[in-house]
Design a protein around this motif. Structure first.
Motif, PDB file in Angstrom:
ATOM      1  N   GLY A  34       0.904  -1.108   0.029  1.00  0.00           N
ATOM      2  CA  GLY A  34      -0.023  -0.051  -0.086  1.00  0.00           C
ATOM      3  C   GLY A  34       0.857   1.423  -0.056  1.00  0.00           C
ATOM      4  O   GLY A  34       0.748   2.166  -0.930  1.00  0.00           O
ATOM      5  N   VAL A  35       1.661   1.289   0.934  1.00  0.00           N
ATOM      6  CA  VAL A  35       2.611   2.402   0.977  1.00  0.00           C
ATOM      7  C   VAL A  35       3.743   2.348  -0.274  1.00  0.00           C
ATOM      8  O   VAL A  35       4.173   3.392  -0.521  1.00  0.00           O
ATOM      9  CB  VAL A  35       3.472   2.630   2.291  1.00  0.00           C
ATOM     10  N   ASN A  36       4.260   1.304  -0.385  1.00  0.00           N
ATOM     11  CA  ASN A  36       5.330   1.370  -1.373  1.00  0.00           C
ATOM     12  C   ASN A  36       4.839   1.644  -2.707  1.00  0.00           C
ATOM     13  O   ASN A  36       5.885   2.116  -3.464  1.00  0.00           O
ATOM     14  CB  ASN A  36       6.012  -0.113  -1.502  1.00  0.00           C
ATOM     15  N   THR A  66      16.046  10.594  12.462  1.00  0.00           N
ATOM     16  CA  THR A  66      15.043  11.681  11.874  1.00  0.00           C
ATOM     17  C   THR A  66      14.307  11.022  10.812  1.00  0.00           C
ATOM     18  O   THR A  66      15.435  10.611   9.742  1.00  0.00           O
ATOM     19  CB  THR A  66      15.695  13.190  11.593  1.00  0.00           C
ATOM     20  N   LEU A  67      13.055  11.550  10.526  1.00  0.00           N
ATOM     21  CA  LEU A  67      12.367  10.881   9.362  1.00  0.00           C
ATOM     22  C   LEU A  67      11.870  11.955   8.603  1.00  0.00           C
ATOM     23  O   LEU A  67      11.070  12.921   9.263  1.00  0.00           O
ATOM     24  CB  LEU A  67      11.141   9.884   9.613  1.00  0.00           C
ATOM     25  N   ILE A  68      12.264  12.369   7.223  1.00  0.00           N
ATOM     26  CA  ILE A  68      11.466  13.321   6.422  1.00  0.00           C
ATOM     27  C   ILE A  68      10.765  13.022   5.345  1.00  0.00           C
ATOM     28  O   ILE A  68      11.170  12.278   4.471  1.00  0.00           O
ATOM     29  CB  ILE A  68      12.588  14.477   6.053  1.00  0.00           C
ATOM     30  N   LEU A  69       9.597  13.298   5.494  1.00  0.00           N
ATOM     31  CA  LEU A  69       8.466  12.885   4.393  1.00  0.00           C
ATOM     32  C   LEU A  69       8.401  13.749   3.225  1.00  0.00           C
ATOM     33  O   LEU A  69       7.982  14.940   3.752  1.00  0.00           O
ATOM     34  CB  LEU A  69       7.300  12.276   4.923  1.00  0.00           C
ATOM     35  N   ARG A  70       8.575  13.466   2.030  1.00  0.00           N
ATOM     36  CA  ARG A  70       8.718  14.734   1.043  1.00  0.00           C
ATOM     37  C   ARG A  70       7.338  14.430  -0.070  1.00  0.00           C
ATOM     38  O   ARG A  70       7.015  13.031  -0.312  1.00  0.00           O
ATOM     39  CB  ARG A  70       9.978  14.925   0.352  1.00  0.00           C
ATOM     40  N   ARG A 103       1.167  11.098   2.859  1.00  0.00           N
ATOM     41  CA  ARG A 103       2.147  11.701   3.348  1.00  0.00           C
ATOM     42  C   ARG A 103       1.983  12.331   4.966  1.00  0.00           C
ATOM     43  O   ARG A 103       2.541  12.299   5.847  1.00  0.00           O
ATOM     44  CB  ARG A 103       3.092  12.693   2.710  1.00  0.00           C
ATOM     45  N   GLU A 104       0.792  13.008   4.819  1.00  0.00           N
ATOM     46  CA  GLU A 104       0.081  13.405   6.015  1.00  0.00           C
ATOM     47  C   GLU A 104      -0.077  12.690   6.995  1.00  0.00           C
ATOM     48  O   GLU A 104       0.001  12.701   8.213  1.00  0.00           O
ATOM     49  CB  GLU A 104      -1.352  14.328   5.659  1.00  0.00           C
ATOM     50  N   GLU A 105      -0.622  11.314   6.715  1.00  0.00           N
ATOM     51  CA  GLU A 105      -1.145  10.429   7.460  1.00  0.00           C
ATOM     52  C   GLU A 105       0.179   9.590   7.959  1.00  0.00           C
ATOM     53  O   GLU A 105       0.213   9.265   9.278  1.00  0.00           O
ATOM     54  CB  GLU A 105      -1.886   9.108   6.478  1.00  0.00           C
TER      55      GLU A 105
END
Length: 98
Positions: A44-46, A94-98, A69-71
């Motif tokens: 689902g995410v991949n 640290t995790l940064i979602l773009r 990304r928001e979820e």
């Protein structure tokens, strides 16, 4: 050419020594983090993941869905702890979602 030791050592020790000697650990960590992300998140995410990169102790994940990304941003700390547990060491801080 490397000097040959006459001692018997296990294959895992030989591989660890090879990785340390040739400074390959950083590259292996990048691959291991990407594999851990794919294993943990599932299809689902991949399907929406376009790029994964590890720089220092920060993991950058590029997603094609702003909703996803928001979820995922709500559970960043849990994702980081699950990734580190899967990897067996404290690699991602640290995790940064773009």
């Amino acid at each position: 050419m490397a000097k040959r030791n006459n001692e018997n050592i296990s294959i895992s020790d030989a591989l660890k020594e090879f990785v340390e000697t040739n400074k390959l650990e950083r590259g292996l960590n990048r691959i291991n983090v990407a594999d851990a992300w794919k294993d943990m998140m599932g299809n689902g995410v991949n399907n929406y993941t376009t790029a994964i990169s590890l720089k220092g102790d920060t993991l950058y994940v590029q997603l094609s869905s702003s909703v996803l990304r928001e979820e995922l941003s709500y559970g960043k700390e849990k994702i980081i702890s699950m990734l580190n547990e899967n990897l067996g060491k404290e690699l991602v801080k640290t995790l940064i979602l773009r």
